[in-house]
Write an enzyme that holds these catalytic residues in place. Sequence first.
Site, mmCIF file in Angstrom:
data_model
loop_
_atom_site.group_PDB
_atom_site.id
_atom_site.type_symbol
_atom_site.label_atom_id
_atom_site.label_comp_id
_atom_site.label_asym_id
_atom_site.label_seq_id
_atom_site.Cartn_x
_atom_site.Cartn_y
_atom_site.Cartn_z
ATOM 1 N N LYS A 71 19.288 60.752 58.363
ATOM 2 C CA LYS A 71 18.835 61.892 59.169
ATOM 3 C C LYS A 71 18.834 61.562 60.654
ATOM 4 C CE LYS A 71 14.581 63.682 58.508
ATOM 5 N NZ LYS A 71 13.775 64.040 59.714
ATOM 6 N N ARG A 127 21.639 62.410 65.979
ATOM 7 C CA ARG A 127 22.240 61.828 67.176
ATOM 8 C C ARG A 127 23.745 62.071 67.227
ATOM 9 N NH1 ARG A 127 17.600 59.627 66.052
ATOM 10 N NH2 ARG A 127 16.332 58.511 67.608
ATOM 11 N N GLY A 154 10.930 67.496 64.800
ATOM 12 C CA GLY A 154 10.473 66.827 66.005
ATOM 13 C C GLY A 154 11.599 66.082 66.696
ATOM 14 N N ARG A 171 2.522 69.192 67.060
ATOM 15 C CA ARG A 171 2.854 67.781 67.256
ATOM 16 C C ARG A 171 2.960 67.448 68.743
ATOM 17 N NH1 ARG A 171 7.653 66.535 63.097
ATOM 18 N NH2 ARG A 171 7.289 64.420 63.851
ATOM 19 N N GLN A 229 12.202 58.386 69.457
ATOM 20 C CA GLN A 229 12.447 59.709 70.033
ATOM 21 C C GLN A 229 12.177 59.718 71.536
ATOM 22 O OE1 GLN A 229 10.086 62.379 67.664
ATOM 23 N NE2 GLN A 229 11.408 62.195 65.874
ATOM 24 N N ASP A 256 8.357 56.033 58.463
ATOM 25 C CA ASP A 256 8.550 57.145 57.528
ATOM 26 C C ASP A 256 8.324 56.751 56.076
ATOM 27 O OD1 ASP A 256 9.091 59.081 59.431
ATOM 28 O OD2 ASP A 256 11.225 58.622 59.485
ATOM 29 N N LYS A 308 2.330 63.347 62.405
ATOM 30 C CA LYS A 308 3.625 63.653 61.793
ATOM 31 C C LYS A 308 3.624 65.108 61.316
ATOM 32 C CE LYS A 308 6.457 60.951 61.347
ATOM 33 N NZ LYS A 308 7.571 60.627 62.289
ATOM 34 N N ARG A 367 -0.568 62.420 57.863
ATOM 35 C CA ARG A 367 -0.135 61.671 56.680
ATOM 36 C C ARG A 367 -1.183 60.681 56.195
ATOM 37 N NH1 ARG A 367 6.354 60.690 57.859
ATOM 38 N NH2 ARG A 367 6.975 62.840 57.289
#
Length: 440
Positions: free
Chosen positions: A25, A30, A102, A130, A177, A324, A351, A355
């Site tokens: 992902k 990107r 995000g 977020r 990010q 993640d 997140k 979480r």
Amino acid sequence: MSNDAKMIEPLSGALTGEIKVPGDKSISHRAVLLSAMAEGTSHLSGVLDSEDVRSSISAVTQLGAKVDLKKCTDGSLEGTVTGWGQAGPVQPESSIDCGNSGTTARLLMGVLAPWPIEVTLTGDDSLRQRPMRRNTAPLMKMGVQFKPAEADRLPITETGCSDIRAITYDAPMASAQLKTAVLLAGVYADGTTTLNEPAPSRNHTELMLPEYGVPTTAGTRVAKVEGPTVMHASDLKVPGDPSSAAFLCAAALLKRGSDVVVRDVSLNSARIGFVRTLERMGANISEHIEGYEGKEPYGTIHVKFTDALRGCEIPSQHFASILDEVPVLAFVAAHARGVTVFRGVSELHNKETDRVKAIIDGLELMGIDAWEEAENLLVEGNPNLQLPCGLVFNSYGDHRIAMTWALAGLCGNTPVQVSDFDCIAVSYPNFIKNIQKLVS
């Protein structure tokens, strides 16, 4: 319980054989964004077809890139992206909806930074909760304007700066990010843009930018780009997503008699922290690099059922490499002997859902003690765990939480229900189908 709750039945047998997971992902986002920025037509294959990646595709299309990606028989996307290059993105006719992604929102802030257009970024209810200030703060130092100026939540309106400034920025957290947004803006700045991190984060951007002609330095906790640079088109094949592979690996570890090989998966060292963690827990798991796509290593992960797992400690400096995968690792820890400690997990509160809370609540339903203490998550495992009947897990609309609790049903002794299970479309739409393909 939501109408789209799903009943998850225990697997009828062990998991055996070889399988590929969907495209990574992070790399897919990107590949789409960098190709849109570049001069010319890039050819992409293996791109993840998920709601999040489609948010990035929709965004660059609104900004003037020509995207022609078609679905292949394996479910991935393949085709071309023709970028706007030196002409720059066009003024979109409306705000850009980043959905639940995000990555789309935060990376677009860097993509838009060097261009004098005004763009409003928004998203769904979850994304609008977020934090975004971490990205806007360094970009404002480079000359970008945001409205509201102190906003930490979407929607945010960004006005780029045609004479954007190169900066050296000490990031307050390890965030790929944040780093990527600054580097993408720095591509058009005059001089060297440097991003220093307190701990390593995913480095896909630094590895990919040279493929598009950008002079880049990729260090352990530092990344630099030299600008201004005209990006050129590139051909790129996206490897499998290790974050998706982690769920298959967990299932194989916990289902007696299982022996699974995940093929053509990214083995970037910043992405396989979950393998190192499982090794420390005593898991029978290994990886083998078979080649490189550009500078990205890919290969196989081989995992077998492991009867005796033990708790371990994951230091905070390694947290970014399992960001993640903490939910699924916490689920594995629930089956290990002793206490597993995940240090420095505060980022997980921000997140797709909180979480930390979601993990603790779900493990409590299973009869497992889990708690947060001084920004650390602790899980006290039970090697003889048996689930009570009738469990209903709340996914909170978070794809990784939903897949984690699905494993409770797949690998457990009784069916469970998981609410809002369709949210897995964000990253791994065919998760259950892939698991079932391996049942022997």
